[in-house]
Write an enzyme that holds these catalytic residues in place. Structure first.
Site, PDB file in Angstrom:
ATOM      1  N   ILE A 171      43.044  72.772   0.100  1.00 57.44           N
ATOM      2  CA  ILE A 171      43.237  73.941   0.971  1.00 57.44           C
ATOM      3  C   ILE A 171      43.143  75.241   0.181  1.00 57.44           C
ATOM      4  O   ILE A 171      42.666  76.263   0.703  1.00 57.44           O
ATOM      5  CB  ILE A 171      44.573  73.837   1.756  1.00 57.44           C
ATOM      6  CG1 ILE A 171      44.565  74.807   2.929  1.00 57.44           C
ATOM      7  CG2 ILE A 171      45.788  74.090   0.869  1.00 57.44           C
ATOM      8  CD1 ILE A 171      43.501  74.570   3.950  1.00 57.44           C
ATOM      9  N   SER A 199      48.038  75.291 -11.898  1.00 51.90           N
ATOM     10  CA  SER A 199      47.649  73.949 -11.466  1.00 51.90           C
ATOM     11  C   SER A 199      47.620  73.067 -12.699  1.00 51.90           C
ATOM     12  O   SER A 199      47.188  73.506 -13.763  1.00 51.90           O
ATOM     13  CB  SER A 199      46.259  74.000 -10.812  1.00 51.90           C
ATOM     14  OG  SER A 199      46.148  73.096  -9.753  1.00 51.90           O
ATOM     15  N   ARG A 200      48.101  71.827 -12.556  1.00 52.39           N
ATOM     16  CA  ARG A 200      48.231  70.967 -13.740  1.00 52.39           C
ATOM     17  C   ARG A 200      46.872  70.496 -14.246  1.00 52.39           C
ATOM     18  O   ARG A 200      46.676  70.296 -15.437  1.00 52.39           O
ATOM     19  CB  ARG A 200      49.102  69.755 -13.407  1.00 52.39           C
ATOM     20  CG  ARG A 200      50.513  70.101 -12.977  1.00 52.39           C
ATOM     21  CD  ARG A 200      51.143  68.946 -12.241  1.00 52.39           C
ATOM     22  NE  ARG A 200      50.260  68.446 -11.185  1.00 52.39           N
ATOM     23  CZ  ARG A 200      50.443  67.333 -10.502  1.00 52.39           C
ATOM     24  NH1 ARG A 200      51.480  66.575 -10.754  1.00 52.39           N
ATOM     25  NH2 ARG A 200      49.597  66.969  -9.568  1.00 52.39           N
ATOM     26  N   LYS A 227      51.898  75.057   5.098  1.00 49.76           N
ATOM     27  CA  LYS A 227      52.629  74.222   6.054  1.00 49.76           C
ATOM     28  C   LYS A 227      52.604  72.778   5.570  1.00 49.76           C
ATOM     29  O   LYS A 227      51.642  72.398   4.896  1.00 49.76           O
ATOM     30  CB  LYS A 227      52.067  74.318   7.468  1.00 49.76           C
ATOM     31  CG  LYS A 227      50.562  74.164   7.613  1.00 49.76           C
ATOM     32  CD  LYS A 227      49.859  72.889   7.393  1.00 49.76           C
ATOM     33  CE  LYS A 227      50.386  71.605   7.934  1.00 49.76           C
ATOM     34  NZ  LYS A 227      49.385  70.493   7.696  1.00 49.76           N
ATOM     35  N   ASP A 255      51.379  65.451   9.313  1.00 46.51           N
ATOM     36  CA  ASP A 255      50.747  66.533   8.537  1.00 46.51           C
ATOM     37  C   ASP A 255      49.778  67.309   9.439  1.00 46.51           C
ATOM     38  O   ASP A 255      49.887  68.528   9.552  1.00 46.51           O
ATOM     39  CB  ASP A 255      50.053  66.004   7.273  1.00 46.51           C
ATOM     40  CG  ASP A 255      49.352  67.111   6.518  1.00 46.51           C
ATOM     41  OD1 ASP A 255      50.025  67.827   5.750  1.00 46.51           O
ATOM     42  OD2 ASP A 255      48.136  67.309   6.734  1.00 46.51           O
TER      43      ASP A 255
HETATM   44  P1  NAP Z   1      45.578  68.564  -2.348  1.00 46.85           P
HETATM   45  O1  NAP Z   1      44.091  68.655  -2.204  1.00 46.85           O
HETATM   46  O2  NAP Z   1      46.188  67.290  -2.810  1.00 46.85           O
HETATM   47  O3  NAP Z   1      46.001  69.770  -3.279  1.00 46.85           O
HETATM   48  C1  NAP Z   1      47.312  70.020  -3.699  1.00 46.85           C
HETATM   49  C2  NAP Z   1      47.288  70.366  -5.173  1.00 46.85           C
HETATM   50  O4  NAP Z   1      48.638  70.487  -5.597  1.00 46.85           O
HETATM   51  C3  NAP Z   1      46.658  69.276  -6.019  1.00 46.85           C
HETATM   52  O5  NAP Z   1      45.287  69.500  -6.225  1.00 46.85           O
HETATM   53  C4  NAP Z   1      47.467  69.320  -7.313  1.00 46.85           C
HETATM   54  O6  NAP Z   1      46.801  70.150  -8.271  1.00 46.85           O
HETATM   55  C5  NAP Z   1      48.770  69.949  -6.913  1.00 46.85           C
HETATM   56  N1  NAP Z   1      49.793  68.900  -6.899  1.00 46.85           N
HETATM   57  C6  NAP Z   1      49.706  67.673  -6.357  1.00 46.85           C
HETATM   58  N2  NAP Z   1      50.812  66.965  -6.584  1.00 46.85           N
HETATM   59  C7  NAP Z   1      51.621  67.770  -7.295  1.00 46.85           C
HETATM   60  C8  NAP Z   1      52.903  67.599  -7.859  1.00 46.85           C
HETATM   61  N3  NAP Z   1      53.582  66.451  -7.724  1.00 46.85           N
HETATM   62  N4  NAP Z   1      53.436  68.612  -8.538  1.00 46.85           N
HETATM   63  C9  NAP Z   1      52.767  69.781  -8.686  1.00 46.85           C
HETATM   64  N5  NAP Z   1      51.524  69.982  -8.173  1.00 46.85           N
HETATM   65  C10 NAP Z   1      50.965  68.993  -7.492  1.00 46.85           C
HETATM   66  O7  NAP Z   1      46.287  68.894  -0.946  1.00 46.85           O
HETATM   67  P2  NAP Z   1      45.799  69.926   0.162  1.00 46.85           P
HETATM   68  O8  NAP Z   1      44.977  69.227   1.180  1.00 46.85           O
HETATM   69  O9  NAP Z   1      45.250  71.138  -0.451  1.00 46.85           O
HETATM   70  O10 NAP Z   1      47.196  70.213   0.882  1.00 46.85           O
HETATM   71  C11 NAP Z   1      48.220  70.974   0.270  1.00 46.85           C
HETATM   72  C12 NAP Z   1      49.103  71.538   1.369  1.00 46.85           C
HETATM   73  O11 NAP Z   1      48.300  72.345   2.222  1.00 46.85           O
HETATM   74  C13 NAP Z   1      49.711  70.463   2.262  1.00 46.85           C
HETATM   75  O12 NAP Z   1      51.025  70.777   2.602  1.00 46.85           O
HETATM   76  C14 NAP Z   1      48.840  70.467   3.502  1.00 46.85           C
HETATM   77  O13 NAP Z   1      49.536  70.099   4.671  1.00 46.85           O
HETATM   78  C15 NAP Z   1      48.434  71.918   3.564  1.00 46.85           C
HETATM   79  N6  NAP Z   1      47.180  72.111   4.276  1.00 46.85           N
HETATM   80  C16 NAP Z   1      46.079  71.340   3.997  1.00 46.85           C
HETATM   81  C17 NAP Z   1      44.927  71.483   4.755  1.00 46.85           C
HETATM   82  C18 NAP Z   1      43.676  70.666   4.487  1.00 46.85           C
HETATM   83  O14 NAP Z   1      42.712  70.778   5.261  1.00 46.85           O
HETATM   84  N7  NAP Z   1      43.596  69.861   3.443  1.00 46.85           N
HETATM   85  C19 NAP Z   1      44.883  72.429   5.788  1.00 46.85           C
HETATM   86  C20 NAP Z   1      45.991  73.241   6.003  1.00 46.85           C
HETATM   87  C21 NAP Z   1      47.136  73.062   5.254  1.00 46.85           C
HETATM   88  P3  NAP Z   1      47.029  69.847  -9.842  1.00 46.85           P
HETATM   89  O15 NAP Z   1      46.962  68.369 -10.015  1.00 46.85           O
HETATM   90  O16 NAP Z   1      45.947  70.600 -10.517  1.00 46.85           O
HETATM   91  O17 NAP Z   1      48.406  70.379 -10.155  1.00 46.85           O
END
Ligand code: NAP
Length: 306
Positions: free
Chosen positions: A12, A34-35, A88, A166
């Site tokens: 996101i 970001s890690r 969110k 979610d």
């Molecule tokens: P994602 O692709 O998994 O990205 C989240 C990032 O956070 C990861 O790339 C990771 O980056 C970091 N992370 C993951 N686990 C972690 C941990 N235990 N501690 C610290 N950092 C961590 O997820 P996403 O889809 O972007 O979603 C993130 C949030 O946005 C969620 O709450 C989701 O509901 C919301 N959201 C997502 C979307 C969508 O379309 N995907 C839309 C609207 C809202 P590093 O490994 O580099 O730290």
């Protein structure tokens, strides 16, 4: 100029946060935390502690990490005097928000719990229609394929990751915005894969004080056409809110059909809140999800694998 750190450079953050910020002159990316990911041309840190120990100045952080780790990150950022924008859902629990709200208030900082779907173009027109036309029933169908939209995101199936809620919480964020009265949960069915901590499908029955019947069906295993739709029968005809809040029809006649521009609107709201040193935290959608876990009849399903 608001100097922003993006925290959690995942899907996101890259799909929406970076382009939205790039399009607004009042805000700029000053750092990334970001890690495992880096962004060219921007100071990058593995942790918030490392950012705050550096000489890179930021005014606000946007927490784009999974919900399970956001409370600790938000507390750290507020303690460091930064405004906080939460993706969110605002957290992994409802109760973890109260100390954050208090800390933001005490320090005169902004805490903004975003609900991006509320900024979809047809949501405010739907709210206005329902203020003038009494709703008689609501049916929500929020069905998508988790393998398409969240490939490999294991956090979504861990405790606090919400599973099908979610995406489903986006529908609840719209519902709680457009209806004229608060809603409450009356019953729920939750389907848990044998190997996961959270539901992969859910059915909710809700109502308001006037007895409005509301049925919501969420499915994370929808093959083929996906649906993010809400059908509302009203005294003034049938309202169809579809495409996640981008389209609105009244008795088959289009009222709104616009491309989504939710994240630029979210950031304009953040800039406005920071300018007024105000917070915006509405926990109603997360409370409904928590209530579904409290009240839901559970059934188990076959194990889920990517
Ligand atoms: P994602 O692709 O998994 O990205 C989240 C990032 O956070 C990861 O790339 C990771 O980056 C970091 N992370 C993951 N686990 C972690 C941990 N235990 N501690 C610290 N950092 C961590 O997820 P996403 O889809 O972007 O979603 C993130 C949030 O946005 C969620 O709450 C989701 O509901 C919301 N959201 C997502 C979307 C969508 O379309 N995907 C839309 C609207 C809202 P590093 O490994 O580099 O730290």
């Amino acid at each position: 100029m608001l100097r922003l750190a993006i925290v959690g450079l995942g899907k996101i953050a890259r799909d929406q946060h970076l382009p939205a910020v790039a399009g607004l002159p009042e805000i700029a990316i000053a750092a990334v935390v970001s890690r495992n990911a880096r962004l060219d041309g921007v100071p990058c840190f593995e942790t918030l502690e490392a950012l705050f120990a550096s000489d890179v100045a930021v005014d606000a952080v946007a927490l784009c990490t999974p919900p399970q780790v956001r409370r600790a990150q938000a507390a750290l950022a507020l303690a460091a005097g930064k405004h906080v924008m939460l993706e969110k859902p605002p957290g992994a629990t409802v109760s973890e928000l109260a100390p954050l709200i208090a800390m933001a208030r005490d320090k005169g900082l902004t805490l903004f719990a975003t609900w991006h779907s509320r900024f979809a173009p047809a949501v405010e027109p739907a709210r206005a229609f329902l203020a003038a036309n009494r709703p008689l029933s609501v049916k929500i169908d929020w069905r998508e394929d988790v393998r398409v939209w969240h490939p490999g995101q294991d956090w979504i199936f861990e405790a606090g990751g919400l599973g099908v809620f979610d995406p489903g919480i986006n529908a609840l964020s719209i519902l709680t915005r457009i209806l004229p009265r608060p809603v409450f949960l009356q019953g729920a069915g939750l389907a848990f894969p044998a190997n996961r901590a959270v539901p992969i499908a859910a059915e909710l029955d809700l109502a308001d004080e006037a007895g409005l019947p509301i049925r919501a069906e969420f499915d994370f295993l929808q093959a083929g056409s996906q649906s993010w739709d809400m059908r509302i029968e009203t005294e003034g005809g049938t309202l169809m809110l579809s495409a996640g809040g981008a389209k609105l029809d009244h008795d088959g006649r289009p009222l709104v059909d616009e491309p989504e521009a939710e994240y630029p609107a979210l950031y304009r709201r953040l800039i406005d809140l920071v300018g007024r040193r105000e917070s915006d935290v509405d926990l109603a959608p997360l409370q409904l999800v928590a209530d579904a876990f409290l009240l839901g009849q559970r059934r188990s399903m076959e194990a889920f694998t990517w």
